[in-house]
Design a protein around this motif. Sequence first.
Motif, PDB file in Angstrom:
ATOM      1  N   THR A 122       0.839  -1.202   0.000  1.00 59.19           N
ATOM      2  CA  THR A 122       0.000   0.000   0.000  1.00 59.19           C
ATOM      3  C   THR A 122       0.873   1.251   0.000  1.00 59.19           C
ATOM      4  OG1 THR A 122      -1.708  -1.222   1.190  1.00 59.19           O
ATOM      5  CG2 THR A 122      -1.883   1.173   1.209  1.00 59.19           C
ATOM      6  N   GLY A 123       1.946   1.210   0.781  1.00 60.80           N
ATOM      7  CA  GLY A 123       2.887   2.337   0.812  1.00 60.80           C
ATOM      8  C   GLY A 123       3.507   2.586  -0.551  1.00 60.80           C
ATOM      9  N   GLN A 124       3.766   1.528  -1.298  1.00 59.49           N
ATOM     10  CA  GLN A 124       4.348   1.698  -2.632  1.00 59.49           C
ATOM     11  C   GLN A 124       3.369   2.408  -3.576  1.00 59.49           C
ATOM     12  OE1 GLN A 124       5.699  -2.305  -3.584  1.00 59.49           O
ATOM     13  NE2 GLN A 124       7.754  -1.795  -2.900  1.00 59.49           N
ATOM     14  N   ILE A 125       2.084   2.119  -3.427  1.00 60.89           N
ATOM     15  CA  ILE A 125       1.088   2.835  -4.236  1.00 60.89           C
ATOM     16  C   ILE A 125       1.106   4.321  -3.876  1.00 60.89           C
ATOM     17  CG2 ILE A 125      -1.391   3.179  -4.574  1.00 60.89           C
ATOM     18  CD1 ILE A 125      -1.724   0.164  -4.500  1.00 60.89           C
ATOM     19  N   LEU A 126       1.135   4.613  -2.579  1.00 61.13           N
ATOM     20  CA  LEU A 126       1.155   6.009  -2.136  1.00 61.13           C
ATOM     21  C   LEU A 126       2.403   6.728  -2.618  1.00 61.13           C
ATOM     22  CD1 LEU A 126      -0.214   5.584   1.499  1.00 61.13           C
ATOM     23  CD2 LEU A 126      -1.434   6.439  -0.516  1.00 61.13           C
ATOM     24  N   VAL A 127       3.536   6.051  -2.553  1.00 57.94           N
ATOM     25  CA  VAL A 127       4.789   6.639  -3.011  1.00 57.94           C
ATOM     26  C   VAL A 127       4.710   6.945  -4.502  1.00 57.94           C
ATOM     27  CG1 VAL A 127       7.209   6.033  -3.482  1.00 57.94           C
ATOM     28  CG2 VAL A 127       6.278   5.728  -1.203  1.00 57.94           C
ATOM     29  N   ASP A 128       4.129   6.026  -5.266  1.00 59.03           N
ATOM     30  CA  ASP A 128       3.983   6.276  -6.702  1.00 59.03           C
ATOM     31  C   ASP A 128       3.038   7.433  -6.981  1.00 59.03           C
ATOM     32  OD1 ASP A 128       5.742   4.812  -8.194  1.00 59.03           O
ATOM     33  OD2 ASP A 128       4.454   3.074  -8.393  1.00 59.03           O
ATOM     34  N   LEU A 129       2.018   7.593  -6.162  1.00 54.89           N
ATOM     35  CA  LEU A 129       1.122   8.737  -6.334  1.00 54.89           C
ATOM     36  C   LEU A 129       1.835  10.047  -6.022  1.00 54.89           C
ATOM     37  CD1 LEU A 129      -2.205   7.372  -4.812  1.00 54.89           C
ATOM     38  CD2 LEU A 129      -1.759   7.938  -7.215  1.00 54.89           C
ATOM     39  N   LEU A 130       2.739  10.018  -5.041  1.00 60.36           N
ATOM     40  CA  LEU A 130       3.439  11.224  -4.615  1.00 60.36           C
ATOM     41  C   LEU A 130       4.577  11.622  -5.552  1.00 60.36           C
ATOM     42  CD1 LEU A 130       3.580  10.607  -0.760  1.00 60.36           C
ATOM     43  CD2 LEU A 130       2.149  12.263  -1.978  1.00 60.36           C
ATOM     44  N   TYR A 131       5.408  10.633  -5.939  1.00 58.27           N
ATOM     45  CA  TYR A 131       6.562  11.027  -6.746  1.00 58.27           C
ATOM     46  C   TYR A 131       7.009   9.986  -7.770  1.00 58.27           C
ATOM     47  CZ  TYR A 131       9.293   8.507  -3.142  1.00 58.27           C
ATOM     48  OH  TYR A 131       9.784   7.576  -2.261  1.00 58.27           O
ATOM     49  N   ASP A 132       6.126   9.145  -8.227  1.00 59.70           N
ATOM     50  CA  ASP A 132       6.417   8.205  -9.314  1.00 59.70           C
ATOM     51  C   ASP A 132       7.727   7.454  -9.100  1.00 59.70           C
ATOM     52  OD1 ASP A 132       6.082   6.753 -11.607  1.00 59.70           O
ATOM     53  OD2 ASP A 132       6.681   8.363 -12.963  1.00 59.70           O
ATOM     54  N   ALA A 133       7.704   6.540  -8.156  1.00 61.28           N
ATOM     55  CA  ALA A 133       8.899   5.775  -7.811  1.00 61.28           C
ATOM     56  C   ALA A 133       9.072   4.517  -8.659  1.00 61.28           C
ATOM     57  CB  ALA A 133       8.849   5.385  -6.332  1.00 61.28           C
ATOM     58  N   ASN A 134       8.165   4.309  -9.615  1.00 58.36           N
ATOM     59  CA  ASN A 134       8.258   3.147 -10.502  1.00 58.36           C
ATOM     60  C   ASN A 134       8.146   1.829  -9.737  1.00 58.36           C
ATOM     61  OD1 ASN A 134       8.483   1.989 -13.080  1.00 58.36           O
ATOM     62  ND2 ASN A 134      10.694   1.726 -12.856  1.00 58.36           N
ATOM     63  N   ARG A 135       7.269   1.786  -8.757  1.00 65.95           N
ATOM     64  CA  ARG A 135       7.052   0.594  -7.936  1.00 65.95           C
ATOM     65  C   ARG A 135       5.828  -0.162  -8.447  1.00 65.95           C
ATOM     66  NH1 ARG A 135      11.573  -0.268  -5.779  1.00 65.95           N
ATOM     67  NH2 ARG A 135      10.888  -1.089  -3.837  1.00 65.95           N
ATOM     68  N   VAL A 136       5.703  -1.411  -8.070  1.00 56.74           N
ATOM     69  CA  VAL A 136       4.582  -2.245  -8.501  1.00 56.74           C
ATOM     70  C   VAL A 136       3.911  -2.845  -7.275  1.00 56.74           C
ATOM     71  CG1 VAL A 136       3.879  -4.259  -9.863  1.00 56.74           C
ATOM     72  CG2 VAL A 136       5.787  -2.832 -10.642  1.00 56.74           C
TER      73      VAL A 136
END
Length: 166
Positions: A122-136
Amino acid sequence: MALLPKNLSSTWTRIVSCIAIVYTLFICLLCFSPQWGLADGVTTPNIIYWGRLRLLLVPFNSLVSAGQLTSLKEIIWVFGQNLSNVFLLYPLGLCLVFLRKEWRSVKSSLLYGFLISLGIETGQILVDLLYDANRVFEIDDLWTNSLGVLLAYLTYRLLTGSRKTD
């Protein structure tokens, strides 16, 4: 015959607590920092792209989609991801099973491993929403991480000679 005591001395409790904190920071760095270029040339089957979010919601995707992997690099990457996710939470789980009695059962280790993994995903989704970390967000990470914590609990039982839940 037990190699280690079931409960740690106060000195060892402090040491293991410090290890758990440092390892938790390592997990955060590993899981929430941008992932650029690590999988260049690798296409993981069944990833859903939703804006800049990447979701992999096919259970047991590595096995289900093995026939779609076209190179040795893809095979190593996809199956290596699963193996590394089994062992991602193993060290933390081992620390916590020594520190917390409530972690000392199959049910508890699976539940806590699942909850930590769900928090990471879930944190990876939030991180991608915040700054596009290229996580899955990968559904398989939930069970592979949970398996790692279960293996940590079984290691605890082996090291302490425990035959049942404390």
